[in-house]
Design an enzyme around this catalytic site. Structure first.
Site, PDB file in Angstrom:
ATOM      1  N   TYR A  49      45.922  32.522  51.797  1.00 11.98           N
ATOM      2  CA  TYR A  49      46.172  32.536  50.348  1.00 11.98           C
ATOM      3  C   TYR A  49      45.871  33.881  49.704  1.00 11.98           C
ATOM      4  O   TYR A  49      46.109  34.068  48.514  1.00 11.98           O
ATOM      5  CB  TYR A  49      45.340  31.456  49.655  1.00 11.98           C
ATOM      6  CG  TYR A  49      45.707  30.057  50.074  1.00 11.98           C
ATOM      7  CD1 TYR A  49      46.912  29.478  49.668  1.00 11.98           C
ATOM      8  CD2 TYR A  49      44.859  29.316  50.888  1.00 11.98           C
ATOM      9  CE1 TYR A  49      47.253  28.204  50.057  1.00 11.98           C
ATOM     10  CE2 TYR A  49      45.201  28.022  51.288  1.00 11.98           C
ATOM     11  CZ  TYR A  49      46.395  27.477  50.864  1.00 11.98           C
ATOM     12  OH  TYR A  49      46.735  26.217  51.252  1.00 11.98           O
ATOM     13  N   HIS A 104      48.926  32.542  43.074  1.00 17.41           N
ATOM     14  CA  HIS A 104      47.962  31.539  42.619  1.00 17.41           C
ATOM     15  C   HIS A 104      46.529  32.074  42.707  1.00 17.41           C
ATOM     16  O   HIS A 104      45.619  31.482  42.149  1.00 17.41           O
ATOM     17  CB  HIS A 104      48.109  30.280  43.483  1.00 17.41           C
ATOM     18  CG  HIS A 104      48.024  28.997  42.707  1.00 17.41           C
ATOM     19  ND1 HIS A 104      48.213  28.895  41.345  1.00 17.41           N
ATOM     20  CD2 HIS A 104      47.759  27.725  43.117  1.00 17.41           C
ATOM     21  CE1 HIS A 104      48.077  27.633  40.964  1.00 17.41           C
ATOM     22  NE2 HIS A 104      47.786  26.910  42.026  1.00 17.41           N
ATOM     23  N   ASN A 106      42.700  22.521  43.054  1.00 17.83           N
ATOM     24  CA  ASN A 106      42.737  21.237  42.338  1.00 17.83           C
ATOM     25  C   ASN A 106      41.360  20.645  42.082  1.00 17.83           C
ATOM     26  O   ASN A 106      41.233  19.671  41.361  1.00 17.83           O
ATOM     27  CB  ASN A 106      43.594  20.225  43.104  1.00 17.83           C
ATOM     28  CG  ASN A 106      45.029  20.699  43.216  1.00 17.83           C
ATOM     29  OD1 ASN A 106      45.402  21.723  42.656  1.00 17.83           O
ATOM     30  ND2 ASN A 106      45.837  19.963  43.939  1.00 17.83           N
ATOM     31  N   ASN A 122      46.756  23.185  37.558  1.00 16.68           N
ATOM     32  CA  ASN A 122      45.892  22.184  38.200  1.00 16.68           C
ATOM     33  C   ASN A 122      44.415  22.571  38.195  1.00 16.68           C
ATOM     34  O   ASN A 122      43.544  21.720  38.027  1.00 16.68           O
ATOM     35  CB  ASN A 122      46.336  21.929  39.643  1.00 16.68           C
ATOM     36  CG  ASN A 122      47.678  21.236  39.694  1.00 16.68           C
ATOM     37  OD1 ASN A 122      48.100  20.599  38.738  1.00 16.68           O
ATOM     38  ND2 ASN A 122      48.369  21.371  40.806  1.00 16.68           N
TER      39      ASN A 122
END
Length: 193
Positions: free
Chosen positions: A16, A21, A67, A113
Site C-alpha cells: 500500500y 489511499h 476501515n 471509510n
C-alpha cells in the site's frame, strides 16, 4: 503540557506504500522527516513524538487498516488523555483534485471509510485535512483508483500540497484550527499549472 494527536490515514504494508489511499501516511512521513523523528511500532499504529514550543505532538499512522482507523484514534486519545479539539486527521479525498486540499474543523466523513469509522467511535467534532487525490477514473473503478500508486506527474502535483500540509500541522498545533483554516485554505484551492 498541551498534547496533540495528528493522525495520517492509510493502510499498513509495503503493497500500500505510496498509494493514493495512503496520502495521510505520506504527509506524516514528510512531517517526521522534517522534524528528524522516527516512527516506532506501537499499539494500533506507528507512533512518533516531538514537541513544538512546549506542546507535545504525537503522530499516528494506524496499523488497523483504513476501515478500523477509529480504534487507533480512540485508543491514543484515551491513552495520552488528549482533548478531541487537539486531534487532526489527514486523509485522502477523491472529491478534491490532486494537489489541492481542504482543512475543516469538523463535518461529515464524505464517504471516506477511515473517517467514517472514526466518526462512529468519537463523533464528527474533530479537525480534518483532506488531501486531494482526484477522481479521474472510469465508473466502478474507485477502489482500483484509491489503491493505485500515484503516477509521477501526479506525485509532482501532490508534493507542494504535502509540503504545505507539514506547515498546516505546525500551525494547527501552535495557533489552533480557526487561524490555520483562514491562513491555509486559500492555498488549497489553487490549481497548479
Amino acid at each position: 503540557m498541551d498534547k496533540y494527536l495528528i493522525v495520517g490515514l492509510g493502510n499498513p504494508g509495503d503493497e500500500y506504500a505510496e498509494t493514493r489511499h495512503n496520502t495521510g501516511f505520506m504527509v506524516l512521513d514528510a512531517f517526521a522527516k522534517a522534524s528528524n523523528i522516527v516512527f516506532e511500532d506501537k499499539r494500533y499504529g506507528f507512533v512518533a513524538e516531538t514537541s513544538l514550543k512546549g506542546r507535545k505532538v504525537f503522530l499516528l499512522k494506524p496499523t488497523t487498516f483504513m476501515n478500523l482507523s477509529g480504534n487507533a484514534v480512540r485508543y491514543w486519545l484515551n491513552k495520552e488523555n488528549i482533548n478531541q479539539s487537539r486531534l487532526l486527521v489527514v486523509s485522502d479525498d477523491v472529491a478534491i483534485p490532486v494537489g489541492q486540499f481542504r482543512l475543516k474543523a469538523s463535518g461529515s466523513n464524505g464517504g471516506h471509510n477511515g473517517l467514517g469509522h472514526i466518526q462512529q467511535l468519537i463523533g464528527q467534532q474533530y479537525a480534518r485535512l483532506r488531501m486531494g487525490i482526484g477522481n479521474d477514473y472510469p465508473m466502478g473503478m474507485q477502489i482500483d483508483h484509491v489503491l493505485g500508486k500515484f503516477p509521477a506527474d501526479e506525485l509532482e502535483k501532490l508534493q507542494p500540497a504535502i509540503n504545505l500540509a507539514v506547515d498546516i500541522i505546525k500551525s494547527f498545533v501552535l495557533t489552533g484550527i480557526d487561524i490555520t483554516m483562514n491562513q491555509y485554505n486559500k492555498f488549497g484551492k489553487n490549481t497548479h499549472p
